[in-house]
Structure formats: C-alpha cells, structure tokens
Enzyme design. Structure first.
Site, PDB file in Angstrom:
ATOM      1  N   ARG A 277     -47.105  16.297  16.153  1.00  0.00           N
ATOM      2  CA  ARG A 277     -46.372  17.118  17.120  1.00  0.00           C
ATOM      3  C   ARG A 277     -46.335  16.434  18.470  1.00  0.00           C
ATOM      4  NH1 ARG A 277     -50.741  21.920  16.048  1.00  0.00           N
ATOM      5  NH2 ARG A 277     -49.344  22.186  14.297  1.00  0.00           N
TER       6      ARG A 277
ATOM      7  N   SER B 121     -51.197  25.106  16.603  1.00  0.00           N
ATOM      8  CA  SER B 121     -52.428  24.900  15.846  1.00  0.00           C
ATOM      9  C   SER B 121     -53.065  26.217  15.430  1.00  0.00           C
ATOM     10  CB  SER B 121     -53.412  24.105  16.685  1.00  0.00           C
ATOM     11  OG  SER B 121     -53.977  24.937  17.662  1.00  0.00           O
TER      12      SER B 121
ATOM     13  N   ARG C 114     -55.931  27.038  16.314  1.00  0.00           N
ATOM     14  CA  ARG C 114     -57.003  27.184  17.300  1.00  0.00           C
ATOM     15  C   ARG C 114     -57.328  28.649  17.585  1.00  0.00           C
ATOM     16  NH1 ARG C 114     -54.887  23.605  21.787  1.00  0.00           N
ATOM     17  NH2 ARG C 114     -54.953  22.160  20.059  1.00  0.00           N
TER      18      ARG C 114
ATOM     19  N   ASP D 257     -64.024  15.164  13.175  1.00  0.00           N
ATOM     20  CA  ASP D 257     -62.928  14.197  13.334  1.00  0.00           C
ATOM     21  C   ASP D 257     -62.187  14.332  14.664  1.00  0.00           C
ATOM     22  OD1 ASP D 257     -61.691  16.627  12.885  1.00  0.00           O
ATOM     23  OD2 ASP D 257     -60.592  16.041  11.095  1.00  0.00           O
ATOM     24  N   HIS D 258     -62.220  15.521  15.256  1.00  0.00           N
ATOM     25  CA  HIS D 258     -61.361  15.757  16.424  1.00  0.00           C
ATOM     26  C   HIS D 258     -61.905  15.120  17.698  1.00  0.00           C
ATOM     27  CE1 HIS D 258     -58.785  18.317  14.159  1.00  0.00           C
ATOM     28  NE2 HIS D 258     -58.162  18.777  15.224  1.00  0.00           N
TER      29      HIS D 258
ATOM     30  N   ASP E 278     -57.781  24.506  10.293  1.00  0.00           N
ATOM     31  CA  ASP E 278     -56.922  23.525  10.953  1.00  0.00           C
ATOM     32  C   ASP E 278     -55.520  23.745  10.417  1.00  0.00           C
ATOM     33  OD1 ASP E 278     -57.131  20.714  12.566  1.00  0.00           O
ATOM     34  OD2 ASP E 278     -55.464  20.770  11.144  1.00  0.00           O
TER      35      ASP E 278
HETATM   36 FE1  F3S Z   1     -56.295  15.695  13.834  1.00  0.00          FE
HETATM   37 FE2  F3S Z   1     -53.948  15.535  14.942  1.00  0.00          FE
HETATM   38 FE3  F3S Z   1     -54.139  16.125  12.449  1.00  0.00          FE
HETATM   39  S1  F3S Z   1     -55.705  16.464  15.858  1.00  0.00           S
HETATM   40  S2  F3S Z   1     -56.106  17.114  12.147  1.00  0.00           S
HETATM   41  S3  F3S Z   1     -54.755  14.224  13.357  1.00  0.00           S
HETATM   42  S4  F3S Z   1     -52.776  17.076  13.918  1.00  0.00           S
END
Ligand code: F3S
Length: 644
Positions: free
Chosen positions: A379, A537, A539, A64-65, A119
């Site tokens: 954010r 995040s 990450r 998805d990213h 995530d």
């Molecule tokens: Fe994607 Fe933004 Fe949420 S990068 S997982 S929609 S915080």
C-alpha cells in the site's frame, strides 16, 4: 450440491449459521498467527481470558514488523513475546526469520484449514488453498482460546483466469488489474476465489501475491484451489503430508464472475497515494526515481528476488537510485545465496536488509523529500513511508528492477528478453529460528519489561450516549490516519496511555488532549467519517487507543470490515448514516445524543435516532449482529468473554 473451494472449507468449519450470503456465521479456527505490532496486545488479551494453553491446532507468534532496537523497548517486547509463547503453547518465529505471511506460507500453510491472523494481509495463505482471514488482535486471542470466529457470510466472487502471462508481466500485475477494476472498496463483504485454466500457470508464491493484495480491495479473503501446483510447493518445503486436493466442483456457482485473460495484461503501476490508482506503466514512464525497494509480504519470494538478481547480472544500479531489498524470509535469502544469486544483487549495488517488514511500515528507508519511490509493497497511503507528501508508486519486481537500472519509471519490456527463472523443486529448509513450545509451559516465567503495561478496563454502554463530535473526516480514512505506525510509535504498542497520544496526530495534533478533557467531563467523544472508514490494516490500536481516549461512537457512510469489528470489540458503536446526505448536517463541535442506545441494542432495533443539539434529528443505521450487540452492551469483547 456443487460447491466452490471457499464454500467447501467454510462448510467443514461451520459451527453457527449457514452459507447464506449476508447472514451471520461462526467458523472453527485451526491456526492463528500474530505479528509483534499487534501480538503483544493480542497475547495480553489472551492471557486475561484465563485459558492455560492455546486450543488451536497451531498458533504462531512472529516478530517481523519492528526489528529496530533503538532502546530497550523492542528488545523487551521480543523477550516478552518469546516467553509468553512458550508459556501458552505457541510457536515463536524469531526476529529476522522473516515476514509472517511468507514464513507461514513456507512452513505452516495447509490446504483446507482455516487461519485467523492479527494482520490484514493474512489472506496471503489463501494462495495455498486455505481460508485465511485478517482480524483484530482480540479476535485472534479469542480464537487462540478456542472460541469460533464470527463474520457475515461473504459473497463469493469467482475470478476466472485464462491464458498465460506475457513476458515481463507477473502475478503482481494480476492483482493491480483487479485493483484497477474493483478499487479499494470493491472486495468489501466478498471472498475472491480464483479458478479456471489460467490458475495452473501460477505458482503458490504467485497465488500468494494475488491473495495478499485482495486485502487492498477490502476483501474478506482470497482463495485459490489446492492442486498439483500446491502439491509441488509443499513437496519443495518437505511438507507433502500437508497436501490435500481441493478443487471447485463442476457446476459450482459464484455470486458473480470476473474474467481475466492473463495473456492480455501489461505491466501496471499504482500511482500515489492509493493502491487502486492503477495505470499502465507506459503512461508514467520517464519520471525520475530516487528509490526502489523490492520486498514486503506481497512480493519478496525467491522468484521475485531471483528475477531481480538475474536482470541485474552484469548491470549496475543507476547512480541516482537507492536500490533496496527486504527478503521475505531467511529461507528466501538462504536459497538465493545457495543458487548463487545473492552476489549479483550485492555486486550491482543493492542494499540488503534483514528479512522483515521494515520500510513497508515506515520502520526506516523513508524516501527523500519530493522524489519518487517505487516499491513492490502492499500500500502507498500518504505518509506511510515515513516522509510527508511522499510519492510512492507500487509495482511488480520487474518494473522495480527496470527503474533501478534506468533511474526512471520504465516499461521492463524495453530491457529485451526476460531471464528464465527456475525455482528449485526442493528448498533448503532450516527451522532453527522457529521455536516450538514445550509440551508443558505452565512453569515458564513470562518476562515483562517496563514497556508492558496492563490492559485498560472499559465500562459497559450507558443508557443514553451523550457527547461531542471532535472530528469530522472525509472518505477512505485509513487506520494509518487513526493510529499511525512508524519507529516512534510502534514501540508503544503495549502501553495504551502512551500510544494514545498519537491518535489522529497527523490530522489534529491536539486530538488526544481534547479527547481526554472531554472524557474527564464525563462526555462521550464522537467521530464522523465518510465512505470506507477505517480501511487498511487490522491494527486494533486504531480502536483500542481511541476508546481509551473516550471515543464511544463513530458515524460514517460505510465502514471497512476489520476496523468495524475492532470498534465493536472495544465497545465503540459504529453507526451508518441511514441517509448519506445527513453527513452534511453534522459538523465538528456539534453535541449529539444517541437516546436509549442500550434499549435499541437490547431490543434488536436496527435504527437509532440521533439528536443534534440545536439541529434536529437524523436516523442512524445499526448494522449489527446479535453478538455485536452483546459485546457493545458489555463494553468490550473481553468484558463479555469474562462474563461467559
Ligand atoms: Fe509487513 Fe508490510 Fe506486509 S508491514 S506484514 S510487509 S504489509
């Protein structure tokens, strides 16, 4: 004994420790999720543990990213993820199927279960009565391999909701109100559990919005009860069999209670450049806006897009505004279309993107220089949009769509009566973009493009840690500062030498070369930070890539939870200033020695003396569990797992 919802679920999953606040516990994990930005590495890590098939009830890999395919790398990574999922028994949600949290809520979230996701917004599933926690990819890989998840038992804060939301005020405003009260640090070491009569007026996607944004307060997770509203959601998804009622017992005790009367809330907005910089919309109304985006895992459910479409019916967007939609999932988009509400959005001038994260992580849709972008995203850390000195405001879909029409920040209550939103009692469900794993994947070939590089190996901790402070930073340093994202960087996520060149690149473009030089001289690299170091995040590259560059210790006034866990997982020692005033005694360029650091970890000492060359000594605090110590001594969690 009376239990809260969080206590009930944790108790059922406890494999080590007890529910005593502030003590180490380990819990069994039922489900995991990964997304592509963290998933390629998490899957490489899982593979290196040497387990033939995942041991969880359910593991899902989402893409998805990073959906942009500007060269071979993302396409190669997507094929890698699909093949490794089939090999190891993992479900695969294909690119374009939606944002992991929205799709997980729709298709897999199960009341009473535990979910660990690589995530930070994994707590979104807490809207469906789960304990859902964000963690680094390595922690998720370990959970996939059947190891429990270790954490410090959080405090449980009860948020008692009463009343119902007024017109033009929505779940997003509840989360903004919480951020206004708690700040980006207020949830550290806490589970936020919502209860009280006001809860029943919120749908599961509303609850998911609130649970999602608990992450911005630093909370371990947020959780709602599983009740008749939850049942209705699962029925609409064709998953009634997954329902289980979980309510707090009468007399359940919270460590603290926060009261929110929903009927007193008004439209709120977070100003640049922190999600807790919250004021009433009326305070900033009138400021011109160049871009409005509705989307992200916080606010892109069917309800949110229906609201925007209904408000836009018969209206047009303002000529100075680029109005954009990132649907949360293909299911949202398909149902919106079926209800006849895709057309009003297109007709009004919305730019419809594919279902995914996209602009939320700087993958396109960067705003114009010196202009305001209004987003329903999670954010607004500086530069995350992809534009330097950006001015990103965060708000509800109501406030966003009002600005799309007027071209300026507008209190939506000025638009007259709000539309009536009716959510169908049964959704169109189509899982053809979610691929189940074969019964036996042992013969599946894992497809590795040239972008997939082997994992770096890390040495155990030496007896004394000697080195140089290469950077001294302030408070609230985010994982975006440490390891930025964006379209140039994300395709390098499985190539640690290449991605490491971007570590701290916005703060010090020479950092990676200076760190490598220091490492080659056989010296450790140290970083000094202020409060809430590493917020943002999950990450793990923000720990993994610095470790590759030779970072061996970080000294800060306090650490964000997930980042601290990631540092430990990759063998970077997190040390807290015993006296915060000592922060002023260390400068960039100072040489430090952490004398007998191995011994300190082996003997369970919780302080360590740090010598500052030519500047005396200071005391560092080691806030570490026994397991943290074993990981740090081994040099990384993977080293420790391989020893087991
Ligand atoms: Fe994607 Fe933004 Fe949420 S990068 S997982 S929609 S915080």
């Amino acid at each position: 004994m009376a239990y809260t919802v969080a206590e009930k679920i944790l108790k059922e999953h406890l494999v080590e420790g007890e529910l005593k606040r502030g003590t180490p516990i380990a819990i069994r994990i039922d489900q995991t999720l990964t997304q592509d930005a963290t998933g390629t590495m998490a899957h490489l890590e899982f593979e290196s543990i040497g387990i033939p098939r995942v041991k969880t009830e359910l593991s899902v890999s989402y893409v998805d990213h990073n959906l942009l395919q500007t060269d071979f790398r993302n396409a190669d990574d997507h094929r890698f993820l699909q093949s490794i999922a089939a090999r190891f028994g993992i479900w695969f949600s294909r690119p374009g199927n939606g944002i992991c949290h929205q799709v997980h809520l729709e298709r897999f979230a199960c009341p009473g279960k535990t979910l660990l996701g690589s995530d930070s917004h994994t707590p979104t599933a807490g809207g469906c009565g789960m304990i859902a926690i964000g963690a680094g990819g390595l922690d998720v890989a370990m959970a996939m391999a059947g190891f429990p998840f270790h954490l410090i038992m959080p405090k449980i804060i009860g948020i008692r909701l009463t009343g119902t939301l007024p017109p033009w005020v929505s779940a997003r405003d509840v989360a903004l109100e919480m951020l206004r009260r708690l700040s980006v640090k207020g949830g550290l070491g806490k589970i936020l559990e919502y209860f009280g009569p006001g809860v029943t007026s919120l749908s599961v996607p509303d609850r998911a919005t609130i649970a999602n944004l608990g992450t911005e307060m630093g909370a371990t997770t947020s959780v709602f009860p599983s009740d008749e509203v939850t049942k209705a959601w699962l029925v609409a998804q064709g998953r009634e069999k997954d329902f289980k009622e979980i309510l707090p017992d009468d007399g359940a005790r919270y460590d603290e209670v926060i009261e929110i009367d929903l009927s007193t809330l008004e439209p709120l907005i977070a100003c640049p450049s922190s999600p807790d910089n919250v004021v009433p919309v009326s305070q900033v109304a009138g400021r011109p806006v160049s871009q409005v985006i509705i989307g992200s895992c916080a606010n892109s459910s069917l309800r949110d897009l229906l609201l925007a479409a209904k408000v836009l019916e018969g209206r047009s967007i303002h000529p100075e505004v680029s109005f954009e939609i990132n649907p949360g999932s293909r299911q949202v988009l398909e149902n919106l279309d079926d209800l006849g509400y895709l057309k009003p959005l297109i007709h009004a001038g919305a730019r419809i993107h594919q279902s995914g994260c996209l602009g939320c992580i700087g993958m396109g849709q960067a705003p114009a220089t010196g202009t305001i972008s209004l987003r329903t995203f999670t954010r607004n850390f500086p530069g995350r949009s992809g534009t330097k000195n950006d001015q990103v405001y965060l708000c509800s879909p109501e406030v966003a769509v009002a600005a799309a029409i007027t071209g300026k920040i507008t209190d939506p209550r000025q638009l007259g009566s709000p539309p009536t939103i009716e959510i169908p009692s049964s959704f169109i469900v189509n899982d053809n973009m979610i691929i189940p794993p074969p019964e036996d994947g042992s013969g599946v070939e894992i497809i590795r493009g040239p972008n997939i590089k082997p994992l770096p190996q890390f040495d155990p901790l030496p007896e004394d840690l000697k080195g140089v402070v290469l950077l001294k930073l302030g408070d609230n340093i985010t994982t975006d500062h440490i390891m930025p994202a964006g379209s140039k960087i994300l395709p390098l996520r499985s190539n640690i030498p290449a991605i490491s060149e971007y570590v701290f690149s916005a703060i010090d473009p020479q950092f990676s070369s200076r760190a490598l030089e220091t490492k080659e001289k056989g010296e450790g690299v140290f970083i000094v930070g202020g409060e809430n170091y590493g917020q943002g995040s999950s990450r793990e590259h923000a720990a993994l890539a610095p470790r590759y560059l030779g970072v061996r210790a970080k000294l800060a006034k306090s650490f964000a939870r997930i980042h601290k866990a990631n540092l430990i997982n990759f063998g970077i020692l997190p040390v807290i200033f015993a006296d915060p005033a000592d922060y002023d005694r260390i400068q960039a360029g100072d040489r430090l020695v952490f004398r007998q650091v191995r011994k300190a970890l082996e003997t369970g000492r919780d302080t360590i003396i740090i010598e500052i060359e030519g500047g005396g000594e200071i005391l560092g605090r080691l806030d570490l569990t026994d397991r943290d110590r074993r990981i740090l001594l081994a040099g990384s969690l993977l080293n420790l797992a391989r020893q087991a």
